[in-house]
Design a protein around this motif. Sequence first.
Motif, mmCIF file in Angstrom:
data_model
loop_
_atom_site.group_PDB
_atom_site.id
_atom_site.type_symbol
_atom_site.label_atom_id
_atom_site.label_comp_id
_atom_site.label_asym_id
_atom_site.label_seq_id
_atom_site.Cartn_x
_atom_site.Cartn_y
_atom_site.Cartn_z
ATOM 1 N N HIS A 148 1.020 -1.214 0.010
ATOM 2 C CA HIS A 148 -0.059 -0.114 0.047
ATOM 3 C C HIS A 148 0.860 1.132 0.071
ATOM 4 C CE1 HIS A 148 -3.858 1.876 1.879
ATOM 5 N NE2 HIS A 148 -3.412 2.573 0.744
ATOM 6 N N ALA A 149 1.931 1.116 0.813
ATOM 7 C CA ALA A 149 2.788 2.307 1.029
ATOM 8 C C ALA A 149 3.653 2.683 -0.405
ATOM 9 C CB ALA A 149 3.898 2.422 2.096
ATOM 10 N N GLU A 150 3.850 1.659 -1.149
ATOM 11 C CA GLU A 150 4.543 1.610 -2.353
ATOM 12 C C GLU A 150 3.853 2.372 -3.467
ATOM 13 O OE1 GLU A 150 8.077 -1.857 -2.302
ATOM 14 O OE2 GLU A 150 6.189 -2.269 -3.535
ATOM 15 N N LEU A 151 2.546 2.072 -3.146
ATOM 16 C CA LEU A 151 1.551 2.934 -4.366
ATOM 17 C C LEU A 151 1.809 4.507 -3.992
ATOM 18 C CD1 LEU A 151 -1.787 0.877 -4.245
ATOM 19 C CD2 LEU A 151 0.236 0.859 -5.753
ATOM 20 N N TYR A 152 2.228 4.989 -2.681
ATOM 21 C CA TYR A 152 2.451 6.265 -2.529
ATOM 22 C C TYR A 152 3.969 6.668 -2.916
ATOM 23 C CZ TYR A 152 -1.875 6.741 -0.115
ATOM 24 O OH TYR A 152 -3.254 6.740 0.280
ATOM 25 N N VAL A 212 -1.969 9.604 -4.323
ATOM 26 C CA VAL A 212 -1.084 10.829 -3.494
ATOM 27 C C VAL A 212 -1.900 11.215 -2.541
ATOM 28 C CG1 VAL A 212 -0.733 13.461 -4.405
ATOM 29 C CG2 VAL A 212 -0.696 11.571 -6.086
ATOM 30 N N HIS A 213 -1.240 11.348 -1.429
ATOM 31 C CA HIS A 213 -1.711 11.865 -0.243
ATOM 32 C C HIS A 213 -2.531 13.297 0.004
ATOM 33 C CE1 HIS A 213 -2.873 11.551 3.936
ATOM 34 N NE2 HIS A 213 -1.708 12.117 4.330
ATOM 35 N N ASP A 230 -8.647 7.030 -1.392
ATOM 36 C CA ASP A 230 -9.164 5.803 -1.034
ATOM 37 C C ASP A 230 -8.179 5.040 -0.166
ATOM 38 O OD1 ASP A 230 -10.606 3.407 -0.648
ATOM 39 O OD2 ASP A 230 -10.034 2.722 -2.739
ATOM 40 N N ALA A 231 -8.510 4.546 1.132
ATOM 41 C CA ALA A 231 -7.579 3.820 1.971
ATOM 42 C C ALA A 231 -7.741 2.471 1.927
ATOM 43 C CB ALA A 231 -8.020 4.202 3.519
ATOM 44 N N THR A 232 -8.513 1.845 0.807
ATOM 45 C CA THR A 232 -8.505 0.415 0.331
ATOM 46 C C THR A 232 -8.489 0.284 -0.912
ATOM 47 O OG1 THR A 232 -11.009 0.611 0.657
ATOM 48 C CG2 THR A 232 -9.867 -0.149 2.689
ATOM 49 N N PRO A 233 -7.219 0.562 -1.329
ATOM 50 C CA PRO A 233 -6.930 0.383 -3.008
ATOM 51 C C PRO A 233 -6.830 -1.120 -3.228
ATOM 52 C CG PRO A 233 -5.023 1.234 -1.951
ATOM 53 C CD PRO A 233 -6.037 1.294 -0.872
ATOM 54 N N ASP A 234 -6.716 -1.391 -4.455
ATOM 55 C CA ASP A 234 -6.573 -2.887 -4.722
ATOM 56 C C ASP A 234 -5.100 -3.194 -4.723
ATOM 57 O OD1 ASP A 234 -8.893 -3.688 -5.408
ATOM 58 O OD2 ASP A 234 -8.912 -2.967 -7.364
ATOM 59 N N LEU A 235 -4.535 -4.168 -3.978
ATOM 60 C CA LEU A 235 -3.087 -4.157 -3.843
ATOM 61 C C LEU A 235 -2.716 -5.479 -4.688
ATOM 62 C CD1 LEU A 235 -2.861 -3.903 -0.004
ATOM 63 C CD2 LEU A 235 -2.212 -2.172 -1.811
ATOM 64 N N PRO A 274 1.061 8.355 3.806
ATOM 65 C CA PRO A 274 0.360 8.751 4.865
ATOM 66 C C PRO A 274 0.752 8.407 6.278
ATOM 67 C CG PRO A 274 -0.914 7.962 3.094
ATOM 68 C CD PRO A 274 0.489 7.857 2.844
ATOM 69 N N PRO A 275 0.933 9.274 7.327
ATOM 70 C CA PRO A 275 1.493 8.744 8.698
ATOM 71 C C PRO A 275 0.492 7.632 9.276
ATOM 72 C CG PRO A 275 0.186 10.986 8.852
ATOM 73 C CD PRO A 275 0.426 10.683 7.348
ATOM 74 N N GLU A 276 -0.583 7.358 8.921
ATOM 75 C CA GLU A 276 -1.493 6.293 9.398
ATOM 76 C C GLU A 276 -0.699 5.031 8.849
ATOM 77 O OE1 GLU A 276 -2.489 8.964 7.795
ATOM 78 O OE2 GLU A 276 -4.454 9.779 8.644
ATOM 79 N N LEU A 277 -0.281 5.079 7.691
ATOM 80 C CA LEU A 277 0.426 3.833 7.230
ATOM 81 C C LEU A 277 1.717 3.516 7.650
ATOM 82 C CD1 LEU A 277 -0.274 3.477 3.312
ATOM 83 C CD2 LEU A 277 -1.174 1.938 4.837
ATOM 84 N N ALA A 278 2.321 4.739 8.028
ATOM 85 C CA ALA A 278 3.686 4.829 8.311
ATOM 86 C C ALA A 278 3.686 3.918 9.952
ATOM 87 C CB ALA A 278 4.478 5.804 8.597
ATOM 88 N N ALA A 279 2.788 4.530 10.648
ATOM 89 C CA ALA A 279 2.612 4.113 12.110
ATOM 90 C C ALA A 279 2.199 2.616 12.110
ATOM 91 C CB ALA A 279 1.460 4.988 12.727
#
Lengths: 54, 226
Positions: free
Chosen positions: B34-38, B44-45, B52-57, B189-194
């Motif tokens: 998910h983070a790699e998509l960013y 883009v955050h 969308d917080a639930t993209p296709d991975l 996004p910090p949510e993903l990093a945390a």
Amino acid sequence: MTALVQTAAKSTVLPFVAAMVLGLGIVTIAGHVQASALHDAAHDVRHATGFPCH
Amino acid sequence: MFSKIVTSALLAGFCTGLIAALLQFVLIQPVLLHAELYEVGTLVHFGNGATDATPDLPGFDMMRDGLTLLFSALIYVGYGLVLVAAMGMAAEYGATITARTGLIWGVAGFVALHFAPAVSLPPEVPGGAYVDITARQIWWWGTVIATAVALALIAFGRAPVMIASAIALLLAPHVIGAPHPEAFTGPVPPELAALFATRALGVGLAAWALLGTLAGYFWARETAES
């Protein structure tokens, strides 16, 4: 006598030290060496294991 | 003696590495992908409204995830060698090594090699802003060595001065400070990093607890035979 004791101590410690060096060597190669083939192959594990990666 | 160390470490490390990799696939890999998509700009955050917080991975990738399995096993065999060597050396001085005491060794290993560096240098999500890799690696090794020595002093030290030295060694790397960037440019996004950091630590604790238990078990079995 002293020489005997020293030899005994050395042979007792040596295998542990050797194993530790081997282990740290493996961790260094798999986790830290920045050669790009190694980095790419180990990429996800390095991130997941908390090694500095990029 | 060397072959007993290697046998115990191989068995414990390989089993742990496989289970750590499976935990990684379930708990960490989705966050990483998910983070790699960013990281690559697919998502883009900031300045783009809500994302969308639930993209296709991407799903299971034979090559990529196969290498993860292999390197996970390799790294935990390496950790296993260090852990069994330390346990075996302690046993020479009278420590009792079993699966039960191995658990404590494993948790200590987690603190030294996983948790202590993470206190000031959290497990890095792809796409964050980070400074020079060499500086971070030097700090990482320094912290690991200082923490391992501190834990040994706490476990085996008798004099109060040893405990005091241990506390100083535990604190020093964090007071000195890890190399951090001067500006934040990471697109993740910090949510993903945390979530990534806490998941990495959780899986790390589970893996080290298992590694210690198995290493203690196999070491006790190997040395009982002689």
